[in-house]
Design an enzyme around this catalytic site. Structure first.
Site, PDB file in Angstrom:
ATOM      1  N   LYS A 141      44.431 -32.230 -20.125  1.00 26.64           N
ATOM      2  CA  LYS A 141      43.671 -31.375 -19.218  1.00 26.64           C
ATOM      3  C   LYS A 141      44.604 -30.592 -18.316  1.00 26.64           C
ATOM      4  O   LYS A 141      45.737 -30.987 -18.052  1.00 26.64           O
ATOM      5  CB  LYS A 141      42.667 -32.167 -18.380  1.00 26.64           C
ATOM      6  CG  LYS A 141      43.247 -32.991 -17.255  1.00 26.64           C
ATOM      7  CD  LYS A 141      42.114 -33.618 -16.447  1.00 26.64           C
ATOM      8  CE  LYS A 141      42.646 -34.588 -15.416  1.00 26.64           C
ATOM      9  NZ  LYS A 141      41.570 -35.139 -14.587  1.00 26.64           N
ATOM     10  N   SER A 158      34.994 -16.970 -24.806  1.00 23.40           N
ATOM     11  CA  SER A 158      36.154 -17.858 -24.668  1.00 23.40           C
ATOM     12  C   SER A 158      36.662 -17.958 -23.249  1.00 23.40           C
ATOM     13  O   SER A 158      36.045 -17.461 -22.310  1.00 23.40           O
ATOM     14  CB  SER A 158      37.305 -17.414 -25.576  1.00 23.40           C
ATOM     15  OG  SER A 158      37.841 -16.191 -25.107  1.00 23.40           O
ATOM     16  N   THR A 209      33.867 -24.031 -24.790  1.00 22.72           N
ATOM     17  CA  THR A 209      34.253 -22.755 -25.376  1.00 22.72           C
ATOM     18  C   THR A 209      35.571 -22.982 -26.100  1.00 22.72           C
ATOM     19  O   THR A 209      35.922 -24.125 -26.399  1.00 22.72           O
ATOM     20  CB  THR A 209      34.339 -21.643 -24.289  1.00 22.72           C
ATOM     21  OG1 THR A 209      34.525 -20.379 -24.938  1.00 22.72           O
ATOM     22  CG2 THR A 209      35.424 -21.886 -23.278  1.00 22.72           C
ATOM     23  N   TYR A 210      36.307 -21.916 -26.377  1.00 25.12           N
ATOM     24  CA  TYR A 210      37.603 -22.071 -27.022  1.00 25.12           C
ATOM     25  C   TYR A 210      38.659 -21.317 -26.227  1.00 25.12           C
ATOM     26  O   TYR A 210      38.358 -20.366 -25.509  1.00 25.12           O
ATOM     27  CB  TYR A 210      37.563 -21.593 -28.481  1.00 25.12           C
ATOM     28  CG  TYR A 210      37.210 -20.139 -28.642  1.00 25.12           C
ATOM     29  CD1 TYR A 210      38.212 -19.172 -28.748  1.00 25.12           C
ATOM     30  CD2 TYR A 210      35.886 -19.719 -28.678  1.00 25.12           C
ATOM     31  CE1 TYR A 210      37.890 -17.832 -28.888  1.00 25.12           C
ATOM     32  CE2 TYR A 210      35.559 -18.380 -28.820  1.00 25.12           C
ATOM     33  CZ  TYR A 210      36.569 -17.442 -28.922  1.00 25.12           C
ATOM     34  OH  TYR A 210      36.256 -16.112 -29.055  1.00 25.12           O
ATOM     35  N   GLY A 257      32.777 -13.452 -21.777  1.00 28.27           N
ATOM     36  CA  GLY A 257      31.459 -13.493 -22.401  1.00 28.27           C
ATOM     37  C   GLY A 257      30.471 -14.284 -21.562  1.00 28.27           C
ATOM     38  O   GLY A 257      30.504 -14.238 -20.329  1.00 28.27           O
ATOM     39  N   ALA A 258      29.585 -15.012 -22.228  1.00 25.28           N
ATOM     40  CA  ALA A 258      28.548 -15.768 -21.520  1.00 25.28           C
ATOM     41  C   ALA A 258      29.133 -16.766 -20.524  1.00 25.28           C
ATOM     42  O   ALA A 258      28.531 -17.043 -19.478  1.00 25.28           O
ATOM     43  CB  ALA A 258      27.668 -16.500 -22.531  1.00 25.28           C
ATOM     44  N   ALA A 259      30.325 -17.288 -20.801  1.00 28.86           N
ATOM     45  CA  ALA A 259      30.977 -18.239 -19.886  1.00 28.86           C
ATOM     46  C   ALA A 259      31.236 -17.617 -18.521  1.00 28.86           C
ATOM     47  O   ALA A 259      31.312 -18.325 -17.514  1.00 28.86           O
ATOM     48  CB  ALA A 259      32.282 -18.738 -20.501  1.00 28.86           C
TER      49      ALA A 259
END
Length: 116
Positions: A9, A25, A57-58, A73-75
């Protein structure tokens, strides 16, 4: 049997950008990705300390040593610039591998830079 184990992390980085009109992403400074052992295109979980949102996400590689952390994007609807997030990766391992595994934890500075 395989188990899904905490691999690494990036702990408490600051979101620098949120780009809604993007494919998707999270863009992460290349130095942070390397320090955490997260590969480009690897699935990651994002935990937002400011609002409690948790998304998957990636990762995509951002310019090295810029401190970029950009939700795309949506994130981008789940965090704002200035929010503090944790980026977590997981890995499938056998129980034997998991028993010996030591997660990598990166604690960046206040500018999202790798601390030596």
């Amino acid at each position: 049997m395989l188990v899904n184990i905490f691999k690494s992390k990036i702990h408490r980085v600051k979101v620098t950008q949120a780009e809604l009109n993007y494919v998707g992403s999270i863009t992460i400074d290349e130095a942070l990705l390397e320090a955490a052992g997260i590969m480009e295109n690897e699935k990651v979980q994002i935990v937002n300390n400011n609002n409690g949102e948790r998304i998957e996400t990636y990762a995509i590689k951002g310019k090295r040593n810029t401190g970029i952390i950009c939700l795309n994007g949506a994130a981008a609807r789940k965090a704002q610039p200035g929010d503090i997030i944790i980026i977590i990766s997981y890995a499938w391992m056998t129980q034997e591998e998991a028993a010996a595994h030591k997660p990598t934890v990166v604690f960046p500075d206040e500018n999202n830079r790798v601390v030596s």
